[in-house]
Design a protein around this motif. Sequence first.
Motif, PDB file in Angstrom:
ATOM      1  N   VAL A 274       0.842  -1.205   0.000  1.00 24.63           N
ATOM      2  CA  VAL A 274       0.000   0.000   0.000  1.00 24.63           C
ATOM      3  C   VAL A 274       0.875   1.251   0.000  1.00 24.63           C
ATOM      4  CG1 VAL A 274      -1.667   1.335   1.352  1.00 24.63           C
ATOM      5  CG2 VAL A 274      -1.947  -1.138   1.130  1.00 24.63           C
ATOM      6  N   PHE A 275       1.946   1.241   0.790  1.00 24.62           N
ATOM      7  CA  PHE A 275       2.852   2.389   0.827  1.00 24.62           C
ATOM      8  C   PHE A 275       3.478   2.641  -0.549  1.00 24.62           C
ATOM      9  CE2 PHE A 275       3.919   1.914   5.646  1.00 24.62           C
ATOM     10  CZ  PHE A 275       2.680   2.443   5.954  1.00 24.62           C
ATOM     11  N   SER A 276       3.882   1.580  -1.240  1.00 29.87           N
ATOM     12  CA  SER A 276       4.474   1.735  -2.574  1.00 29.87           C
ATOM     13  C   SER A 276       3.465   2.311  -3.568  1.00 29.87           C
ATOM     14  CB  SER A 276       4.979   0.381  -3.080  1.00 29.87           C
ATOM     15  OG  SER A 276       6.021  -0.096  -2.273  1.00 29.87           O
ATOM     16  N   ASN A 277       2.223   1.842  -3.491  1.00 29.46           N
ATOM     17  CA  ASN A 277       1.172   2.367  -4.373  1.00 29.46           C
ATOM     18  C   ASN A 277       0.902   3.843  -4.093  1.00 29.46           C
ATOM     19  OD1 ASN A 277       0.889  -0.143  -5.565  1.00 29.46           O
ATOM     20  ND2 ASN A 277      -0.827  -0.761  -4.277  1.00 29.46           N
ATOM     21  N   CYS A 278       0.915   4.215  -2.821  1.00 30.33           N
ATOM     22  CA  CYS A 278       0.703   5.620  -2.463  1.00 30.33           C
ATOM     23  C   CYS A 278       1.832   6.493  -3.010  1.00 30.33           C
ATOM     24  CB  CYS A 278       0.617   5.765  -0.947  1.00 30.33           C
ATOM     25  SG  CYS A 278      -0.922   5.191  -0.213  1.00 30.33           S
ATOM     26  N   ASP A 279       3.066   5.988  -2.911  1.00 33.78           N
ATOM     27  CA  ASP A 279       4.210   6.744  -3.439  1.00 33.78           C
ATOM     28  C   ASP A 279       4.095   6.931  -4.953  1.00 33.78           C
ATOM     29  OD1 ASP A 279       5.443   7.139  -1.022  1.00 33.78           O
ATOM     30  OD2 ASP A 279       6.675   5.335  -1.139  1.00 33.78           O
TER      31      ASP A 279
ATOM     32  N   THR B 111      14.838  20.053  -2.267  1.00 35.26           N
ATOM     33  CA  THR B 111      15.398  21.347  -2.643  1.00 35.26           C
ATOM     34  C   THR B 111      16.904  21.210  -2.821  1.00 35.26           C
ATOM     35  OG1 THR B 111      15.803  22.013  -0.353  1.00 35.26           O
ATOM     36  CG2 THR B 111      13.628  22.493  -1.260  1.00 35.26           C
ATOM     37  N   LYS B 112      17.510  22.211  -3.391  1.00 29.31           N
ATOM     38  CA  LYS B 112      18.968  22.190  -3.567  1.00 29.31           C
ATOM     39  C   LYS B 112      19.674  22.208  -2.219  1.00 29.31           C
ATOM     40  CE  LYS B 112      19.159  24.288  -8.162  1.00 29.31           C
ATOM     41  NZ  LYS B 112      19.622  25.446  -8.975  1.00 29.31           N
ATOM     42  N   GLY B 113      18.981  22.746  -1.202  1.00 30.30           N
ATOM     43  CA  GLY B 113      19.567  22.792   0.138  1.00 30.30           C
ATOM     44  C   GLY B 113      19.487  21.475   0.882  1.00 30.30           C
ATOM     45  N   GLY B 114      18.858  20.469   0.274  1.00 31.09           N
ATOM     46  CA  GLY B 114      18.808  19.146   0.895  1.00 31.09           C
ATOM     47  C   GLY B 114      17.549  18.855   1.690  1.00 31.09           C
ATOM     48  N   ILE B 115      16.569  19.773   1.648  1.00 29.61           N
ATOM     49  CA  ILE B 115      15.294  19.507   2.332  1.00 29.61           C
ATOM     50  C   ILE B 115      14.494  18.547   1.464  1.00 29.61           C
ATOM     51  CG2 ILE B 115      13.163  20.522   3.201  1.00 29.61           C
ATOM     52  CD1 ILE B 115      14.740  23.133   3.600  1.00 29.61           C
ATOM     53  N   ARG B 116      14.232  17.338   1.954  1.00 26.63           N
ATOM     54  CA  ARG B 116      13.649  16.291   1.132  1.00 26.63           C
ATOM     55  C   ARG B 116      12.260  15.893   1.611  1.00 26.63           C
ATOM     56  NH1 ARG B 116      15.585  10.308   2.249  1.00 26.63           N
ATOM     57  NH2 ARG B 116      13.439  10.113   1.581  1.00 26.63           N
ATOM     58  N   LEU B 117      11.519  15.323   0.679  1.00 28.18           N
ATOM     59  CA  LEU B 117      10.184  14.825   0.977  1.00 28.18           C
ATOM     60  C   LEU B 117      10.282  13.381   1.465  1.00 28.18           C
ATOM     61  CD1 LEU B 117       7.122  15.601   0.700  1.00 28.18           C
ATOM     62  CD2 LEU B 117       7.157  14.366  -1.441  1.00 28.18           C
ATOM     63  N   THR B 118       9.519  13.063   2.497  1.00 22.71           N
ATOM     64  CA  THR B 118       9.488  11.706   3.027  1.00 22.71           C
ATOM     65  C   THR B 118       8.603  10.823   2.157  1.00 22.71           C
ATOM     66  OG1 THR B 118       9.783  12.533   5.275  1.00 22.71           O
ATOM     67  CG2 THR B 118       8.881  10.317   5.054  1.00 22.71           C
ATOM     68  N   ASN B 119       9.033   9.618   1.882  1.00 23.30           N
ATOM     69  CA  ASN B 119       8.214   8.646   1.156  1.00 23.30           C
ATOM     70  C   ASN B 119       7.475   7.742   2.136  1.00 23.30           C
ATOM     71  OD1 ASN B 119       8.921   9.346  -1.555  1.00 23.30           O
ATOM     72  ND2 ASN B 119      10.907   8.371  -1.231  1.00 23.30           N
ATOM     73  N   HIS B 120       6.308   7.263   1.720  1.00 18.60           N
ATOM     74  CA  HIS B 120       5.562   6.322   2.552  1.00 18.60           C
ATOM     75  C   HIS B 120       6.385   5.053   2.804  1.00 18.60           C
ATOM     76  CE1 HIS B 120       2.363   8.868   0.845  1.00 18.60           C
ATOM     77  NE2 HIS B 120       1.641   8.526   1.905  1.00 18.60           N
ATOM     78  N   SER B 121       7.087   4.607   1.749  1.00 19.60           N
ATOM     79  CA  SER B 121       7.832   3.349   1.845  1.00 19.60           C
ATOM     80  C   SER B 121       9.069   3.449   2.739  1.00 19.60           C
ATOM     81  CB  SER B 121       8.246   2.871   0.445  1.00 19.60           C
ATOM     82  OG  SER B 121       8.917   3.891  -0.249  1.00 19.60           O
ATOM     83  N   ASP B 122       9.402   4.671   3.201  1.00 23.02           N
ATOM     84  CA  ASP B 122      10.504   4.821   4.150  1.00 23.02           C
ATOM     85  C   ASP B 122      10.114   4.332   5.546  1.00 23.02           C
ATOM     86  OD1 ASP B 122      12.067   5.950   2.184  1.00 23.02           O
ATOM     87  OD2 ASP B 122      11.563   8.016   2.721  1.00 23.02           O
ATOM     88  N   THR B 123       8.809   4.173   5.782  1.00 19.93           N
ATOM     89  CA  THR B 123       8.326   3.761   7.108  1.00 19.93           C
ATOM     90  C   THR B 123       8.602   2.280   7.330  1.00 19.93           C
ATOM     91  OG1 THR B 123       6.530   5.390   6.905  1.00 19.93           O
ATOM     92  CG2 THR B 123       6.323   3.721   8.643  1.00 19.93           C
ATOM     93  N   PRO B 124       9.354   1.928   8.360  1.00 15.39           N
ATOM     94  CA  PRO B 124       9.610   0.502   8.628  1.00 15.39           C
ATOM     95  C   PRO B 124       8.378  -0.171   9.227  1.00 15.39           C
ATOM     96  CG  PRO B 124      10.638   1.853  10.323  1.00 15.39           C
ATOM     97  CD  PRO B 124      10.061   2.800   9.310  1.00 15.39           C
ATOM     98  N   ILE B 125       8.178  -1.452   8.906  1.00 16.88           N
ATOM     99  CA  ILE B 125       7.056  -2.224   9.434  1.00 16.88           C
ATOM    100  C   ILE B 125       7.533  -2.972  10.686  1.00 16.88           C
ATOM    101  CG2 ILE B 125       5.357  -4.022   8.972  1.00 16.88           C
ATOM    102  CD1 ILE B 125       4.959  -1.498   7.305  1.00 16.88           C
ATOM    103  N   LYS B 126       6.829  -2.756  11.775  1.00 15.35           N
ATOM    104  CA  LYS B 126       7.199  -3.395  13.041  1.00 15.35           C
ATOM    105  C   LYS B 126       5.940  -3.790  13.796  1.00 15.35           C
ATOM    106  CE  LYS B 126      10.065  -2.697  17.153  1.00 15.35           C
ATOM    107  NZ  LYS B 126      10.901  -1.725  17.911  1.00 15.35           N
TER     108      LYS B 126
END
Length: 581
Positions: A404-409, A447-462
């Motif tokens: 589901v996270f991959s589909n959302c991304d 951004t060029k300054g390194g401010i990045r967007l978080t991806n859903h798939s970055d969330t670990p499953i626990k």
Amino acid sequence: MTHSAMGSDEWKDIDWKQIQKNVYRLQTRIFKAKRRGDTKQVHRLQKLLMKSRSAKLLSVRKVTQDNTGKSTAGVDGIKSLTPSQRFDLVNSLELTGKSKPTRRVMIPKPGTSEERPLGIPCMIERAKQMLVKLALEAEWEAVFETNTYGFRTGRGAHDAIEAIFNSIRYKSKYVLDADLLKCFDKINQEKLLEKLNTFPKLNRQIKAWLKSGVVMDGKLFPTNEGTPQGGVLSPCLALIALQGLETAIRGCLSQSYDSQKELTVAFYADDFVILHKSLDVILNCKSAAENWLKEISLELKPSKTRISHTLIPYEGNVGFDFLGFNIRQYPVGKHQSGCNAHGIKLGFKTIIKPSKKKIALHIESIKNIIDSHKTAPQEALISKLNPIIRGWGNYYSTVSSKKVFSNCDYTFWSQLRAWARYRTGNFGFKTLNKYWHYIEDRLTFSTKGGIRLTNHSDTPIKRHVKVRGNKSYFDGDVLYWSTRKGTHPELPNRVAFLLKKYKGRCQECGLMFVGDDLIEVDHTISKQDGGKDKFDNLQPLHRHCHDAKTARDNANRKILKQEAVLEPLEGYINEQGEWCC
């Protein structure tokens, strides 16, 4: 001399650590007295708690500093109190048996076109209700049924989902998925007061709150039934009203251990599910629930009450949705099937994932934010989206959500591409290189300054660990509840890391974070004083502790600035009367 007379500057000097210890110590005594059935001692300790200065101070702090609705006024127009006004409120906290009416507004119901009423009590009524809640919650936590998870300190939706998973991981079962019709608005007030069975003074005060009426569009309406939604005490009163429903449902079965173990019941506020391998048992449980609910003037909501099966179609349904999760079993071959405790192949897999409705709502909310930021800087869009993505991902991080996270991304990528095309008129390599950059060998919206967007798939499953049996926050086991606080699924990763680093303690007051404590991240050395936004310079604080530290830092900064201005300069005055360095 009262605190009010001592001045407003004294509020920040209160020893909140000792205040919380005093209150919690009394609450644990109330809890233990109720567990052993000593009602006389329970009432004596509750009176002592509600008269104590510590409980009054803590109640006022919770509603005027910790509560997110502290800036919303009731019918008296009072909000955002100053320290001196907080002391005045503390000194006026007495249960008089009277109450001001509640201001009512209609707010949209998430995911639907419906609206629901929200009650906004006056500030003094909120403080009184918090004072009463401190006493009542400790008493009723001792008798609440094991499988009640909503509106209880230290328990939540993930505990209910884990209880359901444990019930069906080795067996397929029939399910009654039920919802109560206007639960908060329809509760029989007389039955509720009878069940409370408290001492006269407290009984009169709770009755006054129930009967105080609501003001809507300038008109006063009576409240002869239900508990006002939005009040501090309302969730606790609703739980008390529903206390005994699980016992009534389990009364349909034989009281033998094996029979009771086969039945699973999970309650969350006004939603509940019943699971059993027999359809007849499910139907009997539904009938028992309806009969019990009639006694307190409640009924099941037909449009949201249905029976299904976790594995096979029943009345066109397979599986069910509960608390935003879809719970279902899928037939699989012998090579993919798991085994039961005896090593026998099950022939199915139990999969819990986000429900389709919640996925659609999440994607729609992301789309609306992107559409409203078409001309905003990329950094502003990222800062707006990141907390929403992290929060939604953390909520579903304990179940099978990777796909589901991959589909959302993927959907998210399409929305961002449309956003970039709108800003540049086309979408080519030039546009791609402007808004997407390689971070750790991965093309990322940043951004060029390194401010990045978080991806859903970055969330670990626990996997979440369900709360143990009939454990309660008021049983005195602070270490157990503090440890659970640090591993809660909805806790941001940064906060979880800091809690682990500082062993679950607030660095301002020294108390452990437990229950419903609000945690905020603070810069040890403020950014204004040159502090960096790095983990070495971050610490977890209670919200009120954070406010106190910020106020202290600002005061120190002001003093240093004044000293710098007043510091004498080295030099002399010449013959013309001019200053020379």
